[in-house]
Scaffold this motif. Structure first.
Motif, PDB file in Angstrom:
ATOM      1  N   THR A 242      -5.026  -2.729  -5.139  1.00  0.00           N
ATOM      2  CA  THR A 242      -5.053  -1.976  -3.882  1.00  0.00           C
ATOM      3  C   THR A 242      -6.334  -2.192  -3.079  1.00  0.00           C
ATOM      4  O   THR A 242      -6.256  -2.421  -1.856  1.00  0.00           O
ATOM      5  CB  THR A 242      -4.819  -0.479  -4.147  1.00  0.00           C
ATOM      6  OG1 THR A 242      -3.504  -0.317  -4.696  1.00  0.00           O
ATOM      7  CG2 THR A 242      -4.919   0.322  -2.858  1.00  0.00           C
ATOM      8  N   PRO A 243      -7.530  -2.152  -3.674  1.00  0.00           N
ATOM      9  CA  PRO A 243      -8.724  -2.418  -2.864  1.00  0.00           C
ATOM     10  C   PRO A 243      -8.706  -3.811  -2.229  1.00  0.00           C
ATOM     11  O   PRO A 243      -9.101  -3.973  -1.062  1.00  0.00           O
ATOM     12  CB  PRO A 243      -9.869  -2.295  -3.877  1.00  0.00           C
ATOM     13  CG  PRO A 243      -9.335  -1.415  -4.948  1.00  0.00           C
ATOM     14  CD  PRO A 243      -7.884  -1.768  -5.058  1.00  0.00           C
ATOM     15  N   LYS A 244      -8.216  -4.805  -2.958  1.00  0.00           N
ATOM     16  CA  LYS A 244      -8.143  -6.165  -2.414  1.00  0.00           C
ATOM     17  C   LYS A 244      -7.160  -6.237  -1.259  1.00  0.00           C
ATOM     18  O   LYS A 244      -7.412  -6.922  -0.259  1.00  0.00           O
ATOM     19  CB  LYS A 244      -7.745  -7.148  -3.516  1.00  0.00           C
ATOM     20  CG  LYS A 244      -8.769  -7.288  -4.623  1.00  0.00           C
ATOM     21  CD  LYS A 244      -8.282  -8.234  -5.711  1.00  0.00           C
ATOM     22  CE  LYS A 244      -9.295  -8.324  -6.846  1.00  0.00           C
ATOM     23  NZ  LYS A 244      -8.806  -9.205  -7.938  1.00  0.00           N
ATOM     24  N   VAL A 245      -6.044  -5.533  -1.402  1.00  0.00           N
ATOM     25  CA  VAL A 245      -5.048  -5.527  -0.328  1.00  0.00           C
ATOM     26  C   VAL A 245      -5.621  -4.864   0.924  1.00  0.00           C
ATOM     27  O   VAL A 245      -5.475  -5.372   2.041  1.00  0.00           O
ATOM     28  CB  VAL A 245      -3.764  -4.807  -0.789  1.00  0.00           C
ATOM     29  CG1 VAL A 245      -2.840  -4.539   0.388  1.00  0.00           C
ATOM     30  CG2 VAL A 245      -3.042  -5.657  -1.832  1.00  0.00           C
ATOM     31  N   MET A 246      -6.295  -3.753   0.743  1.00  0.00           N
ATOM     32  CA  MET A 246      -6.885  -3.057   1.886  1.00  0.00           C
ATOM     33  C   MET A 246      -7.929  -3.927   2.575  1.00  0.00           C
ATOM     34  O   MET A 246      -7.984  -4.005   3.814  1.00  0.00           O
ATOM     35  CB  MET A 246      -7.490  -1.731   1.434  1.00  0.00           C
ATOM     36  CG  MET A 246      -6.464  -0.747   0.914  1.00  0.00           C
ATOM     37  SD  MET A 246      -7.185   0.768   0.228  1.00  0.00           S
ATOM     38  CE  MET A 246      -7.558   1.646   1.734  1.00  0.00           C
TER      39      MET A 246
ATOM     40  N   LEU B 167       0.820  -1.212   0.000  1.00  0.00           N
ATOM     41  CA  LEU B 167       0.000   0.000   0.000  1.00  0.00           C
ATOM     42  C   LEU B 167       0.854   1.263   0.000  1.00  0.00           C
ATOM     43  O   LEU B 167       0.476   2.276  -0.602  1.00  0.00           O
ATOM     44  CB  LEU B 167      -0.933   0.000   1.211  1.00  0.00           C
ATOM     45  CG  LEU B 167      -2.037  -1.062   1.203  1.00  0.00           C
ATOM     46  CD1 LEU B 167      -2.816  -1.020   2.502  1.00  0.00           C
ATOM     47  CD2 LEU B 167      -2.972  -0.865   0.011  1.00  0.00           C
ATOM     48  N   ASN B 168       1.989   1.206   0.661  1.00  0.00           N
ATOM     49  CA  ASN B 168       2.885   2.346   0.687  1.00  0.00           C
ATOM     50  C   ASN B 168       3.472   2.636  -0.687  1.00  0.00           C
ATOM     51  O   ASN B 168       3.649   3.793  -1.081  1.00  0.00           O
ATOM     52  CB  ASN B 168       4.016   2.098   1.691  1.00  0.00           C
ATOM     53  CG  ASN B 168       4.945   3.290   1.826  1.00  0.00           C
ATOM     54  OD1 ASN B 168       4.523   4.404   2.089  1.00  0.00           O
ATOM     55  ND2 ASN B 168       6.239   3.052   1.642  1.00  0.00           N
ATOM     56  N   ARG B 169       3.742   1.579  -1.436  1.00  0.00           N
ATOM     57  CA  ARG B 169       4.382   1.740  -2.741  1.00  0.00           C
ATOM     58  C   ARG B 169       3.372   1.873  -3.879  1.00  0.00           C
ATOM     59  O   ARG B 169       3.652   2.523  -4.886  1.00  0.00           O
ATOM     60  CB  ARG B 169       5.311   0.553  -3.023  1.00  0.00           C
ATOM     61  CG  ARG B 169       6.546   0.512  -2.140  1.00  0.00           C
ATOM     62  CD  ARG B 169       7.327  -0.763  -2.404  1.00  0.00           C
ATOM     63  NE  ARG B 169       8.554  -0.842  -1.652  1.00  0.00           N
ATOM     64  CZ  ARG B 169       9.741  -0.423  -2.065  1.00  0.00           C
ATOM     65  NH1 ARG B 169       9.855   0.141  -3.253  1.00  0.00           N
ATOM     66  NH2 ARG B 169      10.807  -0.553  -1.310  1.00  0.00           N
ATOM     67  N   PHE B 170       2.230   1.212  -3.736  1.00  0.00           N
ATOM     68  CA  PHE B 170       1.254   1.185  -4.833  1.00  0.00           C
ATOM     69  C   PHE B 170      -0.149   1.529  -4.316  1.00  0.00           C
ATOM     70  O   PHE B 170      -1.050   0.695  -4.336  1.00  0.00           O
ATOM     71  CB  PHE B 170       1.249  -0.198  -5.495  1.00  0.00           C
ATOM     72  CG  PHE B 170       2.588  -0.614  -6.026  1.00  0.00           C
ATOM     73  CD1 PHE B 170       3.067  -0.116  -7.228  1.00  0.00           C
ATOM     74  CD2 PHE B 170       3.380  -1.499  -5.307  1.00  0.00           C
ATOM     75  CE1 PHE B 170       4.314  -0.491  -7.718  1.00  0.00           C
ATOM     76  CE2 PHE B 170       4.627  -1.884  -5.782  1.00  0.00           C
ATOM     77  CZ  PHE B 170       5.097  -1.372  -6.994  1.00  0.00           C
ATOM     78  N   PRO B 171      -0.329   2.767  -3.855  1.00  0.00           N
ATOM     79  CA  PRO B 171      -1.620   3.128  -3.254  1.00  0.00           C
ATOM     80  C   PRO B 171      -2.773   3.253  -4.249  1.00  0.00           C
ATOM     81  O   PRO B 171      -3.931   3.306  -3.838  1.00  0.00           O
ATOM     82  CB  PRO B 171      -1.319   4.483  -2.600  1.00  0.00           C
ATOM     83  CG  PRO B 171      -0.199   5.054  -3.419  1.00  0.00           C
ATOM     84  CD  PRO B 171       0.640   3.869  -3.813  1.00  0.00           C
ATOM     85  N   LYS B 172      -2.440   3.294  -5.543  1.00  0.00           N
ATOM     86  CA  LYS B 172      -3.491   3.531  -6.535  1.00  0.00           C
ATOM     87  C   LYS B 172      -3.580   2.423  -7.586  1.00  0.00           C
ATOM     88  O   LYS B 172      -4.040   2.665  -8.705  1.00  0.00           O
ATOM     89  CB  LYS B 172      -3.261   4.884  -7.211  1.00  0.00           C
ATOM     90  CG  LYS B 172      -3.369   6.063  -6.240  1.00  0.00           C
ATOM     91  CD  LYS B 172      -3.195   7.391  -6.947  1.00  0.00           C
ATOM     92  CE  LYS B 172      -3.328   8.554  -5.960  1.00  0.00           C
ATOM     93  NZ  LYS B 172      -3.168   9.870  -6.635  1.00  0.00           N
TER      94      LYS B 172
END
Length: 219
Positions: free
Chosen positions: A157-161, A147-152
């Motif tokens: 990203t939504p799956k990681v969050m 998330l720090n490197r690829f926030p968008k």
């Protein structure tokens, strides 16, 4: 015809080791075994290929392929090791790769994949049960680095969050889980995955008897 191609590439790799195409033939042999679904031989040949290459974009791609092959046969720990190796090399030696727009894009894609898959692999580890918390924490740390490197990253990203929030929830860290769910909802209000995971969260809160929190989550 993958079978015919495999026969040719393996012949070159094994019999013509001094050929200028020998190293390429090793990688192509690995790729043909992969296409044919022979994961065991694909791993053997990809391992050989990685060892023959110097650090560069080709070796980075080969390491990713090796990690993916391990995943395909459920060898999660070796897969993690390869994704970790790839992330480390790209982070610490990525500047040694020729700086072209194409290589920069490929490096970003490879690092994104490595961090995402490392987190996913850790989240799947369940045995031994007494190590579950350790695996969950490593998954969270890997995902937070992502998330720090690829926030968008729209597809990941939504799956990681959502995964981080659920891992916090499993660990009993309800405030952290709530904060991540809220962050997901605010950052990706129309994303299909985000909408689905919010619905799951609402259901979980209701099952816990947290009706007021469920109402807030659904708002």
């Amino acid at each position: 015809n993958f079978v015919a191609a495999l026969k040719y590439y393996q012949l070159v790799a094994e019999k013509y080791t001094n050929s200028a195409r020998a190293i390429d033939a090793v990688g192509l042999t690995a790729a043909m075994y992969s296409r044919l679904g022979d994961r065991t031989n694909a791993i053997i040949w990809y391992s050989n290929y990685v060892g023959k290459l110097s650090w560069g974009i080709d070796q980075a791609v080969a390491i990713r392929s090796l990690g993916d092959e391990y995943q395909q046969i459920g060898r999660t720990v070796p897969a993690i090791n390869e994704y970790q190796r790839l992330a480390y090399l790209l982070t610490n030696r990525g500047d040694r790769i020729e700086n072209t727009p194409e290589n920069q894009a490929r490096k970003n894609d490879l690092l994104e994949w490595a961090l995402y898959q490392k987190g996913a692999c850790y989240s799947r580890l369940k045995i031994p049960p007494e190590r579950a918390g350790y695996y969950q924490s490593n998954a969270i740390n890997s995902y937070l680095e992502f998330l720090n490197r690829f926030p968008k990253s729209e597809d990941k990203t939504p799956k990681v969050m959502g995964s981080v929030a659920m891992l916090y929830y499993v660990q009993g860290k309800l405030k952290e889980a709530d904060d991540m769910f809220l962050r997901l909802k605010e950052a990706w209000p129309t994303n299909e995955y985000a909408l689905n995971i919010v619905a799951i969260r609402v259901d979980n809160l209701l099952q816990l008897g947290r009706t007021n929190d469920a109402i807030k989550a659904a708002a």
